[in-house]
Design an enzyme around this catalytic site. Sequence first.
Site, short mmCIF file in Angstrom:
data_model
loop_
_atom_site.label_atom_id
_atom_site.label_comp_id
_atom_site.label_asym_id
_atom_site.label_seq_id
_atom_site.Cartn_x
_atom_site.Cartn_y
_atom_site.Cartn_z
N ASP A 336 0.84 -1.03 0.12
CA ASP A 336 -0.13 0.15 -0.18
C ASP A 336 0.70 1.18 -0.08
O ASP A 336 0.39 2.41 -0.28
CB ASP A 336 -1.09 -0.09 1.24
N GLU A 356 6.92 -7.07 -2.56
CA GLU A 356 5.10 -7.18 -2.56
C GLU A 356 4.78 -8.48 -3.52
O GLU A 356 5.32 -8.36 -4.42
CB GLU A 356 4.50 -5.93 -2.79
N ASP A 390 7.39 -13.43 -3.91
CA ASP A 390 7.20 -14.05 -2.24
C ASP A 390 8.42 -13.52 -1.55
O ASP A 390 9.62 -13.91 -1.81
CB ASP A 390 7.07 -15.63 -2.37
N ALA A 391 8.25 -13.08 -0.34
CA ALA A 391 9.31 -12.62 0.36
C ALA A 391 10.17 -13.69 0.88
O ALA A 391 11.50 -13.49 1.12
CB ALA A 391 8.86 -11.92 1.61
N ASP A 412 5.98 -5.69 7.33
CA ASP A 412 4.60 -5.11 7.42
C ASP A 412 3.73 -6.03 6.69
O ASP A 412 3.33 -5.96 5.48
CB ASP A 412 4.65 -3.76 6.47
#
Length: 563
Positions: A336, A356, A390-391, A412
């Site tokens: 965001d 993200e 994908d983190a 986050d």
Amino acid sequence: MIEPTVTLPPTRVRRRPPPRPRDTVRWPVLAVVFVCAACGLVYELELVALASYLIGDSVTQASVVLSVMVFAMGLGSLLAKRLRCRAAVGFGLIEGALALVGGTSALVLYACFAWIGESRWVLVAFSLAIGVLIGAEIPLLMSLIQRAPERSVATGRAGRSGRPGRAGDPDDAAGTVADLFAADYVGALVGGLAFPFLLLPWLGQLTGALVTGAVNAVAGAALVLWFFRRDLTARTRALVIGVNLAVLGLLATATVLVGDFEEAARRAVYGERVRVAVHTELQEVVVTGGREGPPDLYLDGRLRVAGEDEYRYHEALVHPAMNGPHARVLIVGGGDGLAAREVLRYPGVRSVTVVELDPGVVRLARTDPALAALNDQAFRDPRVGVVHADAFHWLRGSAGRVQERYDVVISDLPDPGITPSTKLYSQEFYGLASGVLADGGRLVVHAGTATDRPRTYWTVDATLRAAGYATRPYSTEGRAPGFAAGPDRTGRAGAGAGRHEPDDWGFLLAVRGARPSALGLAADAPPPRSLAPGDLAAAARRAERTRLTGLPPSTLVHPRYGH
């Protein structure tokens, strides 16, 4: 003269073997088994996917659906014994019922979530009903296929093994069962692949289920009315035709009206002020709010950003971690742009990397006027780079390639109690994060609500400590009075009344090895709207009051989180 009686040896009369199923019937039956199996698995996956979206905790929802459905299939097989004498009409009616129940399952489940707010028992009821109907299919088809006459036997044609096959022979029965189950399993494979790669992206969950139901009804009715029409009386034929036409009519009507239904359900869930509603490849993204007020952002039906008070969350998440070197910052999640907004307020920041998973969220945060205004056009800043990955896998592949390590890593992410997030709150993930941290670098983690779910919160703490970090817990007020909850994603949109919303957000500031210094703000910190040194001390005391000890860490193979 009397002739002597000559006794002739008895002639051996060759008995014609009982008829075996005709290939002209066997193959259509196997084709229908294939189609019905594909439809059945689509119904199953629809329920799992929609329940995970509406209720959360995909592991629990998948377990409930699969276990109830398999149990119900056993019941259906037993109940099918009563229909064997009327297998043709029984199969035709069961397929019509399965098409109606399975085709409308997603629609009814979503309607219960939107207007009633509870869908767990509806999920169980549909799983039970669909399982019973699926379980009755194979016994009835077995009865039908064994009764089909084989005209070619009269000509003396041998079976596949070189000898005449008998419908009652064990070998023939075993072959029939093998064929039926082979078609069933292959159909399940095709249905399982078609759902995520064709139906879901092209038609969506609701329309995909309705279309699947129509295919199911057509296949079952066609088999009975054409190949087994001699087993039907005029009355039962009219019954099968009438039931399936009624089902097809209902499914077609629902398909035509599904757009209006979605819009009405969306208003029931999100209120009247829906500004943007899009389905990305990964989730549903909805932005609500008026032209003058700040927007709210929902991901998969759960509130991610409450525009009225999101600054409380993001300031508490970012500013304590920036107390120290902060030239290079990594944000995990944060599509965001709001965490990036807070980071970019520091003049000493040289680069920000945002990892993200969903490109659609970043695209909306960059292009939607209300969201872009809320994040201060963070994604247009040249210091910000976005990685869509994908983190976990990105960190795993980046540890050896990072030229300069990060001074600050900001996690986050959604609440750790949500199943898809558990690997990003695991000991292994925090170990990977330590590999990209500079000496003395800080990791800050949003760990859910410390007040409402202290076990989950302190499990995150135990997991960080097991990965070699020292931690500093703290929490902050979670919402302004009268507004829905923020990023912990626990509340139903627009349902402030009748549901308890968490009143705090919990965070953990972690440093590899050494214990972090007392919570504070950097010398170059911009003036926050909701934080002061005294507030941070109170935030630490608030979290400590909920402390639980002796909790084991969460790992990939043994996740410990749950509501």
